[in-house]
Design an enzyme around this catalytic site. Structure first.
Site, PDB file in Angstrom:
ATOM      1  CG  HIS A 166      -2.057  -1.043   1.087  1.00  0.00           C
ATOM      2  ND1 HIS A 166      -3.288  -0.638   0.921  1.00  0.00           N
ATOM      3  CD2 HIS A 166      -1.982  -2.485   1.311  1.00  0.00           C
ATOM      4  CE1 HIS A 166      -3.917  -1.715   0.692  1.00  0.00           C
ATOM      5  NE2 HIS A 166      -3.104  -2.800   1.005  1.00  0.00           N
ATOM      6  CG  ASP A 382      -0.035   9.417   0.197  1.00  0.00           C
ATOM      7  OD1 ASP A 382       0.096   8.500   0.796  1.00  0.00           O
ATOM      8  OD2 ASP A 382      -0.866  10.475   0.651  1.00  0.00           O
TER       9      ASP A 382
HETATM   10  P1  ADQ Z   1      -2.769   6.391   4.831  1.00  0.00           P
HETATM   11  O1  ADQ Z   1      -1.617   6.922   4.714  1.00  0.00           O
HETATM   12  O2  ADQ Z   1      -3.583   6.480   5.767  1.00  0.00           O
HETATM   13  O3  ADQ Z   1      -2.891   5.091   3.705  1.00  0.00           O
HETATM   14  P2  ADQ Z   1      -4.894   7.734   2.549  1.00  0.00           P
HETATM   15  O4  ADQ Z   1      -4.634   6.954   1.612  1.00  0.00           O
HETATM   16  O5  ADQ Z   1      -4.773   9.314   2.432  1.00  0.00           O
HETATM   17  O6  ADQ Z   1      -3.636   7.583   3.472  1.00  0.00           O
HETATM   18  O7  ADQ Z   1      -6.204   7.431   3.455  1.00  0.00           O
HETATM   19  C1  ADQ Z   1      -6.496   8.230   4.603  1.00  0.00           C
HETATM   20  C2  ADQ Z   1      -8.017   7.664   5.095  1.00  0.00           C
HETATM   21  O8  ADQ Z   1      -8.228   8.164   6.438  1.00  0.00           O
HETATM   22  C3  ADQ Z   1      -9.009   8.240   4.046  1.00  0.00           C
HETATM   23  O9  ADQ Z   1     -10.040   7.394   3.958  1.00  0.00           O
HETATM   24  C4  ADQ Z   1      -9.518   9.576   4.864  1.00  0.00           C
HETATM   25  O10 ADQ Z   1     -10.962   9.877   4.719  1.00  0.00           O
HETATM   26  C5  ADQ Z   1      -9.252   9.017   6.349  1.00  0.00           C
HETATM   27  N1  ADQ Z   1      -9.074  10.166   7.075  1.00  0.00           N
HETATM   28  C6  ADQ Z   1      -8.062  11.052   7.136  1.00  0.00           C
HETATM   29  N2  ADQ Z   1      -7.862  11.950   7.957  1.00  0.00           N
HETATM   30  C7  ADQ Z   1      -9.149  11.790   8.800  1.00  0.00           C
HETATM   31  C8  ADQ Z   1      -9.727  12.102   9.809  1.00  0.00           C
HETATM   32  N3  ADQ Z   1      -9.385  13.294  10.579  1.00  0.00           N
HETATM   33  N4  ADQ Z   1     -10.802  11.656  10.336  1.00  0.00           N
HETATM   34  C9  ADQ Z   1     -11.409  10.496   9.847  1.00  0.00           C
HETATM   35  N5  ADQ Z   1     -10.867  10.117   8.893  1.00  0.00           N
HETATM   36  C10 ADQ Z   1      -9.851  10.404   8.297  1.00  0.00           C
HETATM   37  C11 ADQ Z   1      -1.987   4.048   3.138  1.00  0.00           C
HETATM   38  C12 ADQ Z   1      -0.903   4.766   2.243  1.00  0.00           C
HETATM   39  C13 ADQ Z   1      -1.787   5.428   1.289  1.00  0.00           C
HETATM   40  C14 ADQ Z   1      -2.648   4.755   0.456  1.00  0.00           C
HETATM   41  C15 ADQ Z   1      -3.546   3.834   1.439  1.00  0.00           C
HETATM   42  C16 ADQ Z   1      -4.596   2.724   0.785  1.00  0.00           C
HETATM   43  O11 ADQ Z   1       0.000   5.766   2.841  1.00  0.00           O
HETATM   44  O12 ADQ Z   1      -0.731   6.280   0.290  1.00  0.00           O
HETATM   45  O13 ADQ Z   1      -3.464   5.540  -0.021  1.00  0.00           O
HETATM   46  O14 ADQ Z   1      -2.816   3.153   2.450  1.00  0.00           O
HETATM   47  O15 ADQ Z   1      -3.691   1.905   0.175  1.00  0.00           O
END
Ligand code: ADQ
Length: 733
Positions: A166, A382
């Site tokens: 991921h 990311d």
């Molecule tokens: P993350 O680094 O966690 O995931 P991301 O893909 O942006 O990053 O996912 C974050 C999730 O958390 C989103 O669904 C978002 O809605 C939720 N979120 C963020 N801030 C929030 C808040 N304050 N309250 C509630 N929910 C919140 C890792 C990798 C990424 C990759 C994903 C999936 O780092 O690059 O996209 O896995 O493979």
């Protein structure tokens, strides 16, 4: 019924113990949604950690927790506080996470953490292996479990294993700095299918596999350990409907139903017609580029002061990994920056940054997404970034602008977003202005295209495509154009042998009867093989011939007393009844010219070498830099092809070798000479390398031809390894 076993560090559920009561709440995150068809809807099992350490669960409660988890089709891996400290916070988050996100300065390497990482991967392997039944598949997720595929493959070689990363896979130059680079690659290569978010990560991974693990890579396929491993990119999507529907409902809400946050957002937007809101949402992680974003926002306010009192940056950060020092440092830095900028620019009625450091319920997230004119997403690295996709899905009116870092995996798919380099404040400031001033028509045109794409490639579709690729990953016939030499075909060939008057059995040597090695001295037959061949030689209706590229002196020594024929030196010499003959009298006057050409390539390609054989010349580049070797190979082939045109010489390309020899020297030609000696009514030929291909081609149509190894072949059947050839001969006896 066969099932898929999903494995990730955390189970998709929250377990709480309150006195004697256990509550288990399934989580509704993106991954759990994507996996629904594989997990909930099809008898699947999810293996992972519950989030509670063994110290947090009383002995008497353990069984109850297990069975509560089991009801959710999950199986818990028990991890102790020590495991979490070293495997999770230690190796996963202080070593792999920064390394894979190019933060070399944060990458710590401690042996204790590495040992714990290995141990926990073994714990996972044990639980997974216990769950495996006939016909099952395994899908492993993410960087905490890089060693797991190999641990499972070692115990369950026939179980298809998929792995999805991921986070980014870093470039070779970064990955090579890591002390356990080989072990990590070996671990991952236990998979049959490896998935990444983008083609760039795939390419970086393949480059490390070639250069560090020294494996053969052709396009996106790796040949390793008698298997073909497929590597591909599967950009993860979101549950599009869920976000779109929530946004629609949000817009239909009356004022009374609105959340507190929504009412505050509305207040800001109603302050003036030109009030604008810019949103950023992330986990508080140094990869997300939060300080850079705040500084760029400050730069923007200085450069475009007309936006003061009109624009507001809403920054939402979810607390994350606060046990790791760098995250605490980032929290302090962010607090200070927000404080400084708000202190510097705020007026009586306006604060430029609203900063929330907490997780938000889903409906509040939707409020933020639907109220913001611009989403400013600027990670420095990311893997994908789902927030960018979620913002798009909630823009039901197709307005709004996404400003996205080119360092996020999502940028590859989201071409209509305004893309920025997160290190370039000037560019971020100017792009933010462009976004704020973008005409509605242009916003809609861009948003429409973005929505079209991500509403099609959802998280469910992502999971489906991965599973389809995993299902076909072990069907090698598609790559090598031969059928697997299964028991059914073996029985047919054995029956034909039993019924025959005279069978000719042609057997390759290095790579067919013994494991392939470059070094001649290591090619000596072992005792088991000698006994096996002696028994074959006693079969009354079978005559066998070893067909080898090795030199006749070596073969003669190794098979001194064996009652068999031998073809040596690629087909130049032939031994029958212990007498050697030269099959063709060959000229060697061409050699001098070709040697001088090959020597120039040896000089220009460090690690390559020239081998002068009695009837052939070989240029090996197995120890040269893999990419330089391949580049030189193309040059050498062009030079040699023009040099040998209109001669009876041919140029061949084998396993990291280019060979020049006379057309008249060939195993195929030699085998055909043997067929002239006698009327063989059954022919079996087994060989592993490119020289055997001529033999497969030259033999009569009804010959049983068998390739050893997973390469494109002229043979009818294939086996994957030497052991299987020996087992087949065993059956013949
Ligand atoms: P993350 O680094 O966690 O995931 P991301 O893909 O942006 O990053 O996912 C974050 C999730 O958390 C989103 O669904 C978002 O809605 C939720 N979120 C963020 N801030 C929030 C808040 N304050 N309250 C509630 N929910 C919140 C890792 C990798 C990424 C990759 C994903 C999936 O780092 O690059 O996209 O896995 O493979």
């Amino acid at each position: 019924m066969s099932k898929t076993i999903i494995v990730s560090n955390r189970l998709p559920l929250q377990v709480k113990i309150d006195n004697e009561d256990i509550s288990v709440t399934p989580s509704v995150g993106g991954l759990a949604t994507g996996m629904k068809s594989v997990h909930r809807d099809s008898n699947g099992v999810w293996v992972g950690w519950t989030g509670l350490t063994t110290e947090e669960i009383d002995v008497g409660m353990q069984k109850k927790v297990d069975s509560a988890v089991r009801k959710e089709q999950c199986v818990a891996v028990d991890l102790s506080e020590d495991d979490i400290e070293h495997y999770y916070y230690g190796f996963s988050n202080k070593t792999l996470w920064p390394l894979f996100h190019y933060f070399l300065e944060y990458t710590e390497f401690e042996n204790e953490a590495w040992e714990s990482y290995k141990l926990v991967n073994e714990k996972f392997a044990k639980v997974v292996i216990d769950q495996i039944e006939e016909g099952d598949k395994v899908w492993v997720h993410d960087y905490q479990l890089l060693l797991l595929p190999q641990l499972i493959k070692a115990e369950k070689p026939d179980v298809p294993i998929g792995f999805f990363l991921h986070i980014p896979f870093p470039s070779y130059e970064i990955f090579r700095t890591f002390p356990k680079r080989k072990e990590i690659l070996e671990g991952m290569l236990g998979s049959d299918l490896l998935g990444f978010h983008t083609y760039d990560y795939e390419r970086h991974f393949l480059s490390s596999v070639k250069r560090i693990a020294n494996k053969e890579v052709k396009f996106n396929k790796i040949t390793h350990d008698h298997r073909i491993i497929k590597v591909d990119s599967f950009p993860m999507g979101i549950d599009y409907q869920k976000f779109e529907n929530a946004a629609k409902e949000n817009q239909e809400q009356s004022n009374k139903e609105k959340t507190k946050i929504q009412r505050r957002l509305d207040e800001h937007l109603n302050e003036s017609d030109s009030a604008k809101m810019v949103l950023s949402i992330d986990r508080l992680d140094y990869t997300k580029g939060i300080p850079n974003r705040i500084r760029a926002f400050e730069y923007f306010l200085n450069k475009y002061p007309e936006y003061k009192e009109k624009i507001r940056l809403i920054m939402l950060a979810v607390p994350s990994r606060s046990e790791v020092p760098q995250y605490r440092k980032l929290k302090r830095e962010t607090d200070e920056l927000v404080g400084r900028i708000n202190g510097k620019f705020s007026t009586v009625s306006w604060t430029p940054i609203w900063y929330f450091f907490r997780a938000m319920p889903f409906e509040n997230l939707i409020d933020l997404y639907t109220s913001s004119d611009v989403a400013l997403i600027t990670p420095v690295r990311d893997g994908m970034n789902l927030v960018a996709k979620e913002y798009i899905a909630t823009r039901t009116e197709q307005d709004g602008v996404l400003v996205l870092s080119e360092m996020a995996g999502a940028s590859k798919e989201l071409g209509e977003a305004l893309q920025i380099n997160p290190f370039n404040f000037e560019e971020i400031a100017d792009t933010l202005k462009q976004a704020l001033e973008m005409p509605l028509e242009e916003q809609k045109r861009r948003m429409k295209n973005l929505q079209k794409r991500i509403s099609r490639y959802t998280v469910e579709r992502w999971a489906e495509e991965f599973m389809t690729a995993l299902d076909t990953s072990q069907n090698f016939s598609q790559y090598i154009e031969a059928e697997r030499f299964t028991k059914k075909y073996q029985d047919q060939v054995l029956k034909a042998t039993k019924d025959s008057e005279a069978t000719l059995l042609l057997l390759g040597y290095n790579g067919t009867l013994v494991d392939y090695t470059y070094e001649t001295s290591d090619k000596k037959p072992d005792q088991e093989l000698l006994e096996l061949l002696t028994n074959v030689s006693k079969l009354p209706n079978v005559e066998f011939c070893i067909t080898s590229c090795s030199q006749k002196e070596d073969l003669d020594k190794w098979f001194k007393d064996m009652d068999c024929r031998i073809i040596s030196d690629h087909g130049a010499f032939y031994r029958k009844h212990n007498i050697w003959t030269e099959l063709e009298s060959l000229k060697k006057d061409w050699m001098e010219d070709v040697i001088s050409v090959l020597e120039t390539f040896v000089d220009r390609t460090p690690g390559s070498k020239l081998e002068i054989n009695p009837f052939s010349l070989s240029w090996y580049y197995g120890d040269a830099d893999i990419e330089l070797g391949e580049k030189r190979f193309i040059e050498i082939r062009t030079v040699l092809t023009s040099l040998t045109s209109n001669t009876d010489l041919s140029v061949f390309h084998g396993n990291k070798v280019v060979e020049v020899k006379s057309n008249k020297v060939s195993k195929g030609y030699a085998a055909v000479q043997i067929l002239k000696e006698k009327n063989f009514d059954n022919i079996i030929a087994i060989g592993d390398d490119w020289t055997d291909e001529y033999m497969f081609e030259d033999l009569p149509e009804d010959a049983h031809t068998i390739k050893v190894g997973l390469k494109k072949t002229n043979a009818k059947y294939y086996l994957t390894k030497v052991n299987e050839v020996r087992q087949f001969l065993e059956k013949m006896i």
